[in-house]
Write a protein that holds these residues in place. Structure first.
Motif, short mmCIF file in Angstrom:
data_model
loop_
_atom_site.label_atom_id
_atom_site.label_comp_id
_atom_site.label_asym_id
_atom_site.label_seq_id
_atom_site.Cartn_x
_atom_site.Cartn_y
_atom_site.Cartn_z
N LEU A 61 28.24 62.27 61.04
CA LEU A 61 27.22 63.31 60.74
C LEU A 61 27.20 64.35 61.84
CD1 LEU A 61 24.33 60.96 59.54
CD2 LEU A 61 25.69 62.49 58.09
N ALA A 62 27.25 63.88 63.09
CA ALA A 62 27.20 64.82 64.23
C ALA A 62 28.45 65.71 64.23
CB ALA A 62 27.10 64.04 65.54
N LEU A 63 29.60 65.10 63.93
CA LEU A 63 30.84 65.89 63.82
C LEU A 63 30.69 66.94 62.72
CD1 LEU A 63 33.91 66.51 64.19
CD2 LEU A 63 34.34 64.67 62.53
N GLY A 64 30.16 66.51 61.58
CA GLY A 64 30.02 67.43 60.43
C GLY A 64 29.12 68.60 60.76
N ARG A 65 28.08 68.34 61.56
CA ARG A 65 27.18 69.44 61.96
C ARG A 65 27.98 70.50 62.73
NH1 ARG A 65 24.85 68.57 66.73
NH2 ARG A 65 24.38 66.41 66.21
N HIS A 66 28.81 70.06 63.66
CA HIS A 66 29.61 71.02 64.43
C HIS A 66 30.60 71.76 63.53
CE1 HIS A 66 28.14 70.15 68.46
NE2 HIS A 66 28.13 68.87 68.13
N LEU A 67 31.14 71.08 62.54
CA LEU A 67 32.05 71.74 61.59
C LEU A 67 31.29 72.81 60.81
CD1 LEU A 67 34.00 68.59 60.34
CD2 LEU A 67 34.94 70.44 61.76
N MET A 68 30.08 72.47 60.36
CA MET A 68 29.26 73.44 59.60
C MET A 68 28.97 74.66 60.47
SD MET A 68 26.53 70.90 57.72
CE MET A 68 25.55 72.24 57.04
N VAL A 69 28.59 74.41 61.71
CA VAL A 69 28.25 75.52 62.64
C VAL A 69 29.46 76.43 62.83
CG1 VAL A 69 27.71 75.99 65.08
CG2 VAL A 69 26.35 74.33 63.80
N GLN A 70 30.66 75.82 62.74
CA GLN A 70 31.87 76.64 62.92
C GLN A 70 32.34 77.26 61.59
OE1 GLN A 70 34.98 75.20 65.44
NE2 GLN A 70 33.58 74.12 66.81
N GLY A 71 31.48 77.14 60.56
CA GLY A 71 31.78 77.83 59.30
C GLY A 71 32.64 77.04 58.33
N LYS A 72 32.87 75.76 58.63
CA LYS A 72 33.68 74.92 57.73
C LYS A 72 32.80 74.37 56.60
CE LYS A 72 37.35 75.25 60.36
NZ LYS A 72 38.56 76.01 59.97
N LYS A 73 33.44 74.07 55.45
CA LYS A 73 32.71 73.47 54.33
C LYS A 73 32.75 71.96 54.52
CE LYS A 73 32.61 73.94 49.26
NZ LYS A 73 32.49 72.49 49.06
N ALA A 74 31.57 71.35 54.61
CA ALA A 74 31.50 69.90 54.82
C ALA A 74 30.62 69.27 53.75
CB ALA A 74 30.94 69.59 56.20
N ARG A 75 31.17 68.26 53.08
CA ARG A 75 30.35 67.50 52.12
C ARG A 75 30.26 66.08 52.64
NH1 ARG A 75 30.70 67.53 45.57
NH2 ARG A 75 28.87 68.88 45.79
N PHE A 76 29.03 65.58 52.77
CA PHE A 76 28.79 64.25 53.35
C PHE A 76 28.54 63.24 52.23
CE2 PHE A 76 28.27 65.76 57.70
CZ PHE A 76 27.88 67.07 57.53
N PHE A 77 29.27 62.14 52.25
CA PHE A 77 29.02 61.04 51.31
C PHE A 77 28.51 59.86 52.12
CE2 PHE A 77 30.50 62.56 47.26
CZ PHE A 77 31.35 63.62 47.59
N ILE A 78 27.32 59.38 51.76
CA ILE A 78 26.68 58.29 52.50
C ILE A 78 26.83 56.99 51.72
CG2 ILE A 78 24.54 57.50 53.61
CD1 ILE A 78 25.39 60.26 54.65
N LEU A 79 27.22 55.95 52.44
CA LEU A 79 27.41 54.62 51.84
C LEU A 79 26.50 53.63 52.56
CD1 LEU A 79 31.29 54.27 51.63
CD2 LEU A 79 29.69 54.00 49.73
N GLY A 80 25.67 52.92 51.81
CA GLY A 80 24.83 51.89 52.44
C GLY A 80 23.35 52.18 52.23
N ASN A 81 22.56 51.19 52.66
CA ASN A 81 21.11 51.23 52.46
C ASN A 81 20.44 52.03 53.58
OD1 ASN A 81 18.40 50.72 52.39
ND2 ASN A 81 18.60 48.49 52.07
N MET A 82 19.88 53.15 53.21
CA MET A 82 19.28 54.05 54.21
C MET A 82 18.18 53.37 55.02
SD MET A 82 20.68 57.03 54.35
CE MET A 82 19.43 58.15 54.97
N ASP A 83 17.52 52.38 54.40
CA ASP A 83 16.45 51.69 55.14
C ASP A 83 17.01 50.93 56.33
OD1 ASP A 83 14.80 50.80 52.00
OD2 ASP A 83 14.83 52.65 53.20
#
Ligand SMILES: NC(=O)C1=CN([C@@H]2O[C@H](COP(=O)(O)OP(=O)(O)OC[C@H]3O[C@@H](n4cnc5c(N)ncnc54)[C@H](O)[C@@H]3O)[C@@H](O)[C@H]2O)[C@H](O)CC1
Ligand SMILES: [K+]
Length: 224
Positions: A61-83
């Motif tokens: 997630l932290a990596l993806g944030r930096h990619l977004m800030v640099q103008g890259k298209k990032a789609r995050f897929f989450i696996l697992g129980n958020m709780d």
């Protein structure tokens, strides 16, 4: 080169946080920036980032944030129980939500097929499902996702350890991501040794853990 078990790495992590007061989120941010450093940014624009709900997922997630800030298209897929999300995972998850990141939780066949379509349209996949916290065989939706990643034959970067590989023994627990490159943090995990076939190019990146911690924890363990 020193190699460590996943357990030893966790002890080093814990010592840093508890004894030195380096917050885990700082280590996570350092980890993310070290993965960023190893991405040939001019080659890729569309990223699919697959995250578990532990700290390995938090790194993604932290990596993806930096990619977004640099103008890259990032789609995050989450696996697992958020709780069951780790604290540091949740911190980075909330930031991605706050910056309107594109997040999909894979809980159904419908979301799995959306995932399959997304990886076809992507340039690169980031594997941040499991790291040293993998505890049992990979099954169910996790297995389906890893199968899809491997079938895609896309360029894959694994964070810390290819998901599905036991960081201590190098055993495949059910199924494992086949990575093009693996960026592992601070010390080589024993299970990665000789595993270039699965992990691709293995790069060890320091994330700001002082040698005194490593000496103290590994020294202790050597004495046992
Ligand atoms: N000092 C460092 O090296 C740092 C490492 N970082 C990253 O943290 C991970 C380890 O994080 P942890 O939360 O302990 O575990 P994981 O994220 O690897 O996964 C645990 C997560 O997954 C669940 N789980 C385990 N096995 C299975 C399974 N077979 N099926 C389904 N779910 C499973 C478990 O319940 C947890 O929810 C390390 O690898 C690094 O990437 C820090 O970010 C920075 C410092
Ligand atoms: K991983």
């Amino acid at each position: 080169m020193i190699s460590v078990s996943g357990e030893e790495m966790k002890l080093i992590d814990k010592y840093c946080i508890k004894n030195l007061g380096i917050p885990g989120i700082v280590l996570m941010e350092n980890a993310a920036l070290k993965v960023l450093k190893n991405i040939e940014m001019n080659k890729y624009n569309t990223f699919v980032i697959v995250c578990g709900v532990g700290n390995n997922g938090g790194d993604g997630l932290a990596l993806g944030r930096h990619l977004m800030v640099q103008g890259k298209k990032a789609r995050f897929f989450i696996l697992g129980n958020m709780d069951r999300g780790s604290n540091d995972f949740s911190v980075n998850y909330n930031i991605i939500k706050n910056i309107n990141g594109d997040i999909v939780h894979i809980n159904s066949d419908e979301e799995l097929s959306l995932f399959k379509d997304s990886i076809i349209d992507s340039d690169i996949i980031i594997d941040s499902i499991f790291g040293t916290g993998l505890t049992r065989n990979v099954e169910g939706i996790f297995k389906d996702v890893i199968l899809s990643i491997n079938k895609s034959e896309k360029y894959v970067i694994s964070i810390d350890i290819p998901s599905g590989l036991d960081g201590n023994t190098g055993k495949i627990l059910g199924i494992c991501v086949k990575a093009s490159k693996t960026i592992t943090f601070q010390l080589l995990k024993r299970g990665l040794m000789g595993m270039e076939e699965l992990a691709g190019e293995i790069i060890v990146e320091p994330i700001g853990i002082p040698d005194m911690v490593i000496d103290s924890v590994l020294g202790e363990n050597l004495k046992k």
